[in-house]
Design a protein around this motif. Structure first.
Motif, mmCIF file in Angstrom:
data_model
loop_
_atom_site.group_PDB
_atom_site.id
_atom_site.type_symbol
_atom_site.label_atom_id
_atom_site.label_comp_id
_atom_site.label_asym_id
_atom_site.label_seq_id
_atom_site.Cartn_x
_atom_site.Cartn_y
_atom_site.Cartn_z
ATOM 1 N N GLU A 247 76.929 56.617 -13.293
ATOM 2 C CA GLU A 247 75.424 56.462 -13.041
ATOM 3 C C GLU A 247 74.728 56.354 -14.431
ATOM 4 O O GLU A 247 74.986 56.921 -15.349
ATOM 5 C CB GLU A 247 74.845 57.898 -12.371
ATOM 6 N N LYS A 248 74.014 55.374 -14.595
ATOM 7 C CA LYS A 248 73.377 54.881 -15.926
ATOM 8 C C LYS A 248 71.826 54.453 -15.792
ATOM 9 O O LYS A 248 71.363 54.162 -14.364
ATOM 10 C CB LYS A 248 73.959 53.502 -16.356
ATOM 11 N N THR A 249 71.246 54.804 -16.699
ATOM 12 C CA THR A 249 69.696 54.633 -16.623
ATOM 13 C C THR A 249 69.271 53.561 -17.362
ATOM 14 O O THR A 249 69.854 53.510 -18.789
ATOM 15 C CB THR A 249 68.752 56.066 -17.039
ATOM 16 N N MET A 250 68.768 52.403 -17.101
ATOM 17 C CA MET A 250 68.535 51.295 -17.864
ATOM 18 C C MET A 250 67.185 51.162 -18.269
ATOM 19 O O MET A 250 66.106 50.993 -16.901
ATOM 20 C CB MET A 250 68.996 49.998 -17.251
ATOM 21 N N VAL A 256 72.748 48.620 -20.776
ATOM 22 C CA VAL A 256 73.700 49.759 -20.744
ATOM 23 C C VAL A 256 75.073 49.335 -20.739
ATOM 24 O O VAL A 256 75.461 48.071 -20.669
ATOM 25 C CB VAL A 256 73.469 50.554 -19.376
ATOM 26 N N THR A 316 67.419 51.708 -7.716
ATOM 27 C CA THR A 316 68.913 51.665 -7.919
ATOM 28 C C THR A 316 69.779 50.885 -7.395
ATOM 29 O O THR A 316 69.648 50.437 -6.166
ATOM 30 C CB THR A 316 69.409 53.292 -7.633
ATOM 31 N N ILE A 339 73.051 51.827 -11.256
ATOM 32 C CA ILE A 339 71.817 51.782 -12.518
ATOM 33 C C ILE A 339 70.717 51.833 -11.813
ATOM 34 O O ILE A 339 70.159 51.447 -10.834
ATOM 35 C CB ILE A 339 72.065 50.147 -12.821
ATOM 36 N N ASP A 361 72.896 59.641 -19.867
ATOM 37 C CA ASP A 361 74.553 59.399 -19.482
ATOM 38 C C ASP A 361 75.302 59.679 -20.697
ATOM 39 O O ASP A 361 76.426 59.421 -20.379
ATOM 40 C CB ASP A 361 74.197 57.767 -19.677
#
Length: 530
Positions: A247-250, A256, A316, A339, A361
């Motif tokens: 899981e990534k936060t952009m 990312v 997401t 994302i 992250d």
């Protein structure tokens, strides 16, 4: 009859002749070991030379004809007859590896005769070998390259050492030793190095081995050579993601990154290329093939534009990312990436939320930042404490120390009165004053030491009047000490003294009031505390 004397004149009709043990001989042979000691006599040769003529006709010279500088003959000039001796002059040249047989001619030639008669004899020396050489490798070091997936017992390389000696002295035995030789063996007579039957080579664990090979003859003479074995990397590892689901936060406008590692030792087996294998919708994200950075397409610059492409309104998105190495054959691995996209305006309102979002992250980054802040705070605290300590320690400022005097409890009433105090009330205030100690130059103003106890003032002289009867009911406050009157000897108290005591009570009250006022005024000015 007459005597006749006939003088026979010697004619030079005999050449010099060499003799052996059994008579005339023109060939002499000898066997000897190589490298005899310097100056040794070849005792195996028994040579005699003789000339049968007389006088000058029997004088001749001896010399060796052949490789020079090896032997010399003694004597060099002979008259009639002599025993010939041959002496070693250069031991290093007498080498079995260079000459198996040394051949000379021993020449005897007359000196002063016109005929110059001469003769020769052959000297043949058979050399015998000794163990005078060390086995030598054809190279000081050897290198080999083998694949890491080579099975146990595979040949690596062959080393060769040569010993010029003959017979048993020329036989060489090989062995290996060193920290890197555990996985290898060597054939003792052929010098072939191969891997252990159970050996499992891995270039990712150890890519290079280094050890020594030893060549030794039967008497322990040996030489060494160094061996370097390099394992050739084989593409035997898959690229690996840290997690199969990530899981990534952009933040809008910021890429990312997803990363996979390949444990292979060499390029191109450990080089990884990235690609997006599945995404819905497919026209939202781009990925850098070499770095794995994922970002929105250039046409998407706001959340509104992103929501127009994805009518469901979700924030997401899920991607399937593939990591593929460049080896042959090539291996690949996929991971699912989720994302979450946020806008920069949302993060600008709350910096702490922005920081937590960015480190979501990578939680170790947040821990590292917090640890750094705490370390800075601790360092500043230590510096301030250290500076304060050294400032106080090095300070030389001294302030006067004020003594704190405490009131001592008044003595219990006595049966014997102290009437003599009543008649000296007017002088009592002069005795009870607040005194300050002079400044102490060796006293630090930052340390509070215990003040020395006050000294007891000397008691006044006893009054001339007799003490009154009955106990005294008044108290005298003291500042710097307490009164210590002399104890009068007990004596019978007459009743007449009771009247004097009653008469002195007004005087006592006046003195006490005046003393109390002075004491309070003195307290205010000097800021004394109890």
């Amino acid at each position: 009859m007459a005597p006749v004397t006939i003088r026979i004149v010697d004619l030079n009709n005999h050449p010099p002749t060499f003799y052996g043990e059994s008579g005339p001989q023109n060939r002499f042979e000898l066997s000897m070991y190589e490298h005899p000691p310097q100056g040794v006599i070849l005792r195996g040769l028994k040579i005699t030379v003789s000339d049968s003529d007389q006088g000058a006709n029997a004088k001749f010279n001896l010399r060796l004809v052949g490789p020079g500088g090896i032997f010399r003959v003694v004597p060099q000039t002979v008259l009639n007859e002599a025993q010939v001796t041959i002496i070693v002059e250069n031991s290093a040249t007498i080498d079995f590896e260079k000459f198996k047989v040394l051949t000379f001619k021993l020449l005897a030639i007359e000196v002063n005769t016109p005929e110059k008669f001469s003769s020769t004899a052959d000297i043949v020396i058979q050399l015998l070998d000794t163990n005078d050489n060390v086995p030598k490798f054809t190279s000081h070091y050897y290198t080999a390259r083998i694949p890491e997936n080579a099975p146990g017992g595979s040949n690596v390389l062959a080393v060769t050492a040569v010993d010029p000696d003959t017979g048993p002295w020329g036989e060489v035995k090989y062995s290996i030793y060193g920290s890197g030789a555990d996985l290898f063996l060597i054939h003792p007579s052929s010098g072939i190095i191969y891997t252990q039957p159970w050996a499992s080579l891995d270039a990712e664990d150890t890519a290079r081995y280094n050890f020594y090979v030893k060549a030794e003859d039967m008497e322990g003479r040996y030489s060494l050579a160094e061996v370097f074995v390099t394992l050739l990397d084989v593409n035997d590892h898959y690229p690996q993601f840290g997690k199969s689901v990530q899981e990534k936060t952009m933040v809008l406008g910021t890429p990312v990154k997803i990363e996979a590692t390949d444990q292979d030792a060499e390029e191109p087996n450990n080089l990884v290329d990235y690609s997006i294998t599945h995404a819905e919708p497919a026209n939202v994200f781009d990925i850098d093939t070499h770095t794995g950075e994922i970002q929105l397409k250039n046409s998407i610059r706001s959340l509104d534009a992103l929501h127009n492409i994805t009518p469901s309104g979700d924030h997401t998105w899920s991607l399937e990312v593939q990591a593929k190495d460049r080896g042959s054959p090539s291996f690949s691995t996929t991971a699912l990436l989720k994302i979450d996209i946020v806008d920069t305006e949302m993060l600008s309102r709350n910096p702490m939320a922005a920081f937590l979002m960015q480190t979501r992250d990578n939680p170790m980054k947040a821990v590292g930042v917090l640890a750094g802040i705490m370390a800075i705070i601790v360092a500043i605290t230590v510096l301030i404490s250290t500076a304060t300590f050294w400032r106080n320690k090095k300070s030389n400022k001294v302030l006067p120390v004020r003594r704190v005097l405490r009131r001592r409890p008044s003595p219990a009433p006595r049966t014997v009165g102290i009437e003599w105090l009543k008649f000296r009330r007017t002088k009592a205030p002069d005795k009870f004053v607040l005194r300050e100690d002079p400044p102490n130059e060796n006293c630090n103003n930052n340390s509070l030491g215990s003040a020395p106890p006050p000294k007891v003032p000397a008691p006044p002289p006893p009054p001339s009047m007799a003490p009154s009867m009955g106990p005294a009911h008044w108290m005298v406050p003291t500042v710097s000490g307490s009164l210590a009157p002399q104890q009068p000897h007990p004596s019978p108290k007459p009743k007449a003294l009771v009247k004097h005591k009653a008469a002195g009570r007004p005087i006592q009250s006046a003195v006490v009031s005046e003393l109390r006022q002075k004491f309070e005024k003195k307290n205010v000015h000097n800021e004394a505390y109890f």
